[in-house]
Write an enzyme that holds these catalytic residues in place. Structure first.
Site: not given
Ligand code: IFM
Length: 479
Positions: A309, A383, A132, A177, A307, A88
């Site tokens: 985290y 992500e 992006h 995002e 995405n 991607r």
């Molecule tokens: O690096 C970023 C990415 O560009 C978008 N999502 C989160 C990642 C980590 O912060």
């Protein structure tokens, strides 16, 4: 490409993913390409922002980054060695359509065309993201995402990209995002273009949504029928600190302005009434949203990219000291229009090198909640990954066990969600390479492959080898 998954079969010692589960890795143009003034590319808002003193740690810029523009063949070879099934990447709008208006730039498209051919020759499926975060600076000068015109320009750019690459790229995502683009870019100002106005942030969110709708229509009209269209949202898994009604309301508010501001019009027919009420003193929604906008934004999608985290733990103001850095970055300005009073807390437990809580249960809960909210819509993790302070060992290698552990825990959460009925079709590790981590510069490293920014030497970390074994066996160890 995306077969309907069977329930993941269990076998002794391993957790197997469904046959056909798609394994990939992700990057973004400004974070890796470099070559910012080559091939007719014009500046984006991130060129301007990163060259503004004080905006990015260490004064870092994406001028050279991983020099992927010149080294893409080496990088595709790396992908091939890892056994990646999909890659991607994002297209830089100012490379494809300098200035964001007018005809396509043949040299810019040619770069992506060569990349796509190289990927296909290596047996790696290309997955293109249209946006992006690198808005052409000229469009920002005209108001950026806070201006409705930018959404119209985005639809035209999408058509140019699809005309050039649609014969070979079968999976597209429109925005990556958009929460960050709108609320970090125009609210807290820690991202480009660095503006700090809550009304502009909400206007930007609507115009990103509208741009997504326009791009989806353009892609649908241009791409062959088998092509799939998605969007990648950094959905926040929001937890209240306590069951106190005030904390529950704080969680509802953040869910509205983090998640439902996008999923509402994209997937559920329109902007949620509670979001409009929470922010009615910030923008006039009736003027901002024109007749037909919500229908355009709600054009059907084939896949929702998530995405993930870390989760968000929130409370009403009374509940003691808060971890506001997590909410605002290094800015005194809030990225939460209408809900500036909500406090953010660092969830208990270990953190990554970003200071983000490691909480795979949040991913499981998010997948299950999203599945319930949008039944019938296939999901993919577009992500997931972690930055850690990688250290080169005496043997010259990077034994990044912390990253392996993070990936293992989150993939186990994905596996559990699939077993419990979530329709998750694939997983893209963030990131293939260490790269320009936006306002953090190059200090934070998310890559499975280490990049020496002086020599541009790539060194796969232990996590890269671990991920290759995961892909090869379509499974992770059961713990
Ligand atoms: O690096 C970023 C990415 O560009 C978008 N999502 C989160 C990642 C980590 O912060």
């Amino acid at each position: 490409m995306y077969p309907t998954p069977a329930t993941a079969p269990a076998s002794v010692g391993r957790l197997h993913f469904p046959p056909g589960f798609l394994w990939g890795a992700a990057t973004a143009a400004y974070q890796i390409e470099g070559a910012v003034a080559e091939g007719g590319r014009t500046p984006s808002i991130w060129d301007t922002f990163s060259h503004t003193p004080g905006k990015v740690a260490g004064g870092d810029t994406g001028d050279i980054a991983c020099d992927h523009y010149h080294r893409y063949r080496t990088d595709v070879t790396l992908m091939s060695h890892l056994g990646l099934q999909a890659y991607r990447f994002s297209l830089a709008w100012p490379r494809v359509q300098p200035g964001g208006r007018g005809p396509a730039n043949a040299a810019g498209l040619d770069f992506y065309s060569r990349l796509v051919d190289e990927l296909l020759d290596a047996g790696v499926q290309p997955v293109a993201t249209l946006y992006h975060w690198d808005l052409p600076q000229e469009l920002e000068d005209g108001g950026g995402w806070a201006a409705r015109e930018t959404a119209e320009r985005f639809g035209e750019y999408a058509a140019l990209a699809a005309e050039a690459l649609g014969d070979r790229v079968a999976l597209w995502t429109t925005l990556n995002e958009p929460w960050c683009s709108a609320f970090l870019g125009y609210g807290s100002g820690v991202h480009a273009p660095g503006r700090t106005d809550p009304a502009l942030a909400l206007r930007a969110a609507h115009h990103l949504n509208l741009g997504h709708g326009r791009a989806t229509a353009a892609l649908r009209a241009t791409l062959p029928g088998h092509a799939r269209i998605a969007v990648s949202l950094n959905l926040h898994h929001v937890r209240p600190l306590t069951a106190d009604p005030a904390d529950l309301d704080a969680a509802r508010r953040i869910d509205a302005v983090a998640n439902r501001v996008f999923t509402g019009p994209m997937l559920s027919g329109g902007y949620p009434a509670d979001l409009r009420a929470d922010t009615a003193h910030v923008v006039d929604w009736d003027t901002l949203v024109k007749p037909g906008d919500e229908a355009a934004i709600g054009a059907p999608l084939d896949l929702l990219g998530i995405n993930y985290y870390t989760p968000a733990l929130v409370s009403a103001p009374a509940a003691g000291p808060a971890e506001d850095r997590h909410a605002h970055g290094d800015s005194p300005h809030s990225p939460w229009p209408g809900s500036e009073h909500v406090r953010f807390h660092l969830p208990p437990g270990e953190t990554t090198g970003m200071g983000w809580a490691i909480d795979p249960t949040g991913l499981y809960d998010l997948l299950m909640a999203t599945s319930r909210a949008h039944p019938g819509l296939p999901l993919a993790i577009t992500e997931n990954g972690a930055a850690f302070p990688d250290v080169r060992s005496a043997d010259g290698l990077f034994h990044d066990d912390d990253r392996i552990d993070y990936l293992h825990q989150h993939l186990a959460a994905v596996h559990r969600a699939i077993a419990d009925g979530a329709d998750v079709r694939g997983y893209f590790l963030w990131s293939l390479l260490d790269n320009f981590e936006w306002a953090y510069g190059y200090e934070k490293r998310f890559g499975a492959v280490h990049v020496d920014y002086t020599s541009q030497l790539r060194t796969p970390k232990a996590s890269a080898r671990w991920y290759a074994r995961t892909i090869g066996s379509n499974s992770i160890p059961a713990r």
